[in-house]
Design an enzyme around this catalytic site. Sequence first.
Site, PDB file in Angstrom:
ATOM      1  N   CYS A   1       0.805  -1.216   0.000  1.00  0.00           N
ATOM      2  CA  CYS A   1       0.000   0.000   0.000  1.00  0.00           C
ATOM      3  C   CYS A   1       0.842   1.273   0.000  1.00  0.00           C
ATOM      4  CB  CYS A   1      -0.981   0.008   1.168  1.00  0.00           C
ATOM      5  SG  CYS A   1      -0.209  -0.003   2.796  1.00  0.00           S
TER       6      CYS A   1
ATOM      7  N   CYS B   1       6.187  44.464   2.029  1.00  0.00           N
ATOM      8  CA  CYS B   1       5.847  44.802   3.407  1.00  0.00           C
ATOM      9  C   CYS B   1       4.475  44.230   3.729  1.00  0.00           C
ATOM     10  CB  CYS B   1       5.855  46.316   3.581  1.00  0.00           C
ATOM     11  SG  CYS B   1       5.278  46.867   5.210  1.00  0.00           S
TER      12      CYS B   1
ATOM     13  N   CYS C   1       1.897  47.555   4.281  1.00  0.00           N
ATOM     14  CA  CYS C   1       1.535  48.516   3.228  1.00  0.00           C
ATOM     15  C   CYS C   1       1.744  47.976   1.815  1.00  0.00           C
ATOM     16  CB  CYS C   1       2.298  49.822   3.406  1.00  0.00           C
ATOM     17  SG  CYS C   1       4.080  49.665   3.116  1.00  0.00           S
TER      18      CYS C   1
ATOM     19  N   CYS D   1      11.633  40.751  10.971  1.00  0.00           N
ATOM     20  CA  CYS D   1      11.746  40.631  12.424  1.00  0.00           C
ATOM     21  C   CYS D   1      11.298  39.235  12.847  1.00  0.00           C
ATOM     22  CB  CYS D   1      10.905  41.697  13.119  1.00  0.00           C
ATOM     23  SG  CYS D   1      11.041  41.653  14.922  1.00  0.00           S
TER      24      CYS D   1
ATOM     25  N   CYS E   1       8.846  39.376  15.888  1.00  0.00           N
ATOM     26  CA  CYS E   1       7.442  39.626  15.543  1.00  0.00           C
ATOM     27  C   CYS E   1       6.750  38.356  15.050  1.00  0.00           C
ATOM     28  CB  CYS E   1       7.341  40.710  14.473  1.00  0.00           C
ATOM     29  SG  CYS E   1       7.677  42.383  15.071  1.00  0.00           S
TER      30      CYS E   1
ATOM     31  N   CYS F   1       8.598  47.501   5.428  1.00  0.00           N
ATOM     32  CA  CYS F   1       9.405  48.593   4.895  1.00  0.00           C
ATOM     33  C   CYS F   1       9.961  49.366   6.095  1.00  0.00           C
ATOM     34  CB  CYS F   1       8.567  49.497   3.989  1.00  0.00           C
ATOM     35  SG  CYS F   1       7.218  50.354   4.854  1.00  0.00           S
TER      36      CYS F   1
ATOM     37  N   CYS G   1       7.082  51.290   8.119  1.00  0.00           N
ATOM     38  CA  CYS G   1       6.181  50.442   8.912  1.00  0.00           C
ATOM     39  C   CYS G   1       6.932  49.775  10.057  1.00  0.00           C
ATOM     40  CB  CYS G   1       5.518  49.394   8.022  1.00  0.00           C
ATOM     41  SG  CYS G   1       4.313  50.072   6.853  1.00  0.00           S
TER      42      CYS G   1
ATOM     43  N   HIS H   1      -1.934   1.588   7.278  1.00  0.00           N
ATOM     44  CA  HIS H   1      -2.402   1.399   5.905  1.00  0.00           C
ATOM     45  C   HIS H   1      -2.427   2.752   5.195  1.00  0.00           C
ATOM     46  CE1 HIS H   1      -4.383  -0.239   2.461  1.00  0.00           C
ATOM     47  NE2 HIS H   1      -5.450   0.531   2.607  1.00  0.00           N
TER      48      HIS H   1
END
Length: 620
Positions: free
Chosen positions: A271, A453, A456, A464, A467, A482, A485, A535
């Site tokens: 199988c 980004c 945006c 990061c 983050c 960016c 931001c 299986h």
Amino acid sequence: MWSGVWRQHKQSKVERVHCFMLEKGPDRGKGYWDGTYGGERYFKCDKNCGVFTPFNRVSSLLPPVHKPSLQSERLELGDRVTCFIDDKFRYGMVLDLLEIGGQCFVQISTVSLFTFVCLFYICIMPQPNTFFIAEGESMDVDTPPEADTDYLYMGLSLNSMVEVTLGEGNTYGIIRWIGKLPDRSETMVGLELDENKGVSDGTFKGQRYFKCPVKRALFVKLSSCRPDSRFQSTSSNHNEKMQPEDTGYTEQVKQLLTGRMKGIQGHCNSCYMDAALFSLFSCSSVLDSMLFKSTTPQDAPIQRTLLNDIVNPLRSNGFVEGRHIMKLRQQLQKHGYSQSFTTDEKDPEEFLSVIMHHILALDPLLKLSAAGKVQESYCYQIFLDQNHRLVLPTVQQLLEHSFHSAGLKLAEVPSCLILQMPRFGKKFKMFDKIIPSLELDVTDLLSEGPQQCMLCGTLAQVECVDCFKDPLFSPTGFKVFCEKCSKQVHSHPQRRSHKPASLEIPKGYVGRKNPHTMIRDKMELFAVLCIETSHYVSFVKYGPNTEDWIFFDSMADRQGEMDGYNIPEVQPCPEVGEYLEMSPSELANQAPRDMKGVAKRLFCDAYMYLYQSTTMCLYR
């Protein structure tokens, strides 16, 4: 029958045509012409008393003076012949020469503008001066093309999988040779057919053009071939998804593959191999290169078994007998890769590694970049660190978190990505359910290339990793920003300790602030292997809609006991689409035992996901 007198043998634009005059007897006036055809005078007779027919459509009214023989007619396999039926010339090629009941028969293929090929038999007898012509005989063939249409088929090349339509239905093969044949102006191809429906072993009129088993070679026009429909992608092109109204392929899959005694027949713990092969080759051609690449003489028999005894029958008939899988297992065992290939159950990744790496020496599918070094492999095992916060993950999230924890990036977009789910052995699963990602966006997983980004959409300049673990953000997607931001995000007191790192921006994107037109690199899910109680079964995505799924089990049922056999089954499972359209909260509340059909096995028992890049598979 018509009776008449032979007047002339003409071989110009139409080959091997005899002209007859029906001027005497009961058949006078039953002809079509007065001895003129196509504006050219061949002989002269009264109106509607002339008939044109190829020599092999006539025989004597007198007893033959000798027994007809194929050799006496001087026809050879591959000869081009012409028939005249229902006021139309039919062109064709000799496929076979037979003697039946003391009479000689020629099997001929005729090619029409639409590249349909029909087979029929023509009786050949000696040609004295008086003949009879069969009247009103109907043969379901088409008129020849007025002009060479080879340029319509320039997408085909050596080793292309193609199909032609014969009288018995579609026949499939591989282009082994392309070129010109003697006395042929159009481009011809030599096909190695899947079945013994050919005329030779790769020779044409005594000249060898390629080599294949006897009765597997067939020479036809390039324009008579079309791409093998069994290999069509689930996309109408490589950049756009197939439109929902394009249902021809999906209907073909249902008719060919679904039902009992369909798929690959299981036998003796096979199988793992059955499910892997069905997943890879039933509805996808992304790894077909492994079927045709050059290999060593020692390993060539394994490649031939895989192609001729497994993949081609699966795609042409929708069924592979268990003995062919056992033959492959015996060959692997004979090569010494494992002394238990014919008896014990293996893991799919072990089998795939042997076939791809040790046997066929396929280039590694996956190239990973870690700390500036590139690592190569054929599949990727997903591992997660203990700090992950995933509860009901998607495959996209699992891959991103695994790459993040291991510090990995993709050195390039793979043509095929095989992912093993986070499990410990065959029993312990890390997650009760995993949500299939029908598309896998790998743009941000690449070590080189621009990124957007996440806030945006402009060109990202920093990433990061802190983050990425922050519960404020979505668990999907790397956290890239960016400059603007990033400053805003990290101005928050809880994130001032984060340490964003600069991204390497490709030179062509330096100075560009708005990469909204940047193309995302995405891969399509085409199959999932699942395991439950040791299986293996598989799900295959065969169409563009969320409900276009089939479920394969090589041992769905059994006939008999010790001397019996397994009954494989492939069944549509559109209920999968219903659960894929649910929100994560709705899906989390679904009790596995209450899920419809076989959907529970896809969401709860996933072992291996298979993705393909419809762009990269064109080049690898």
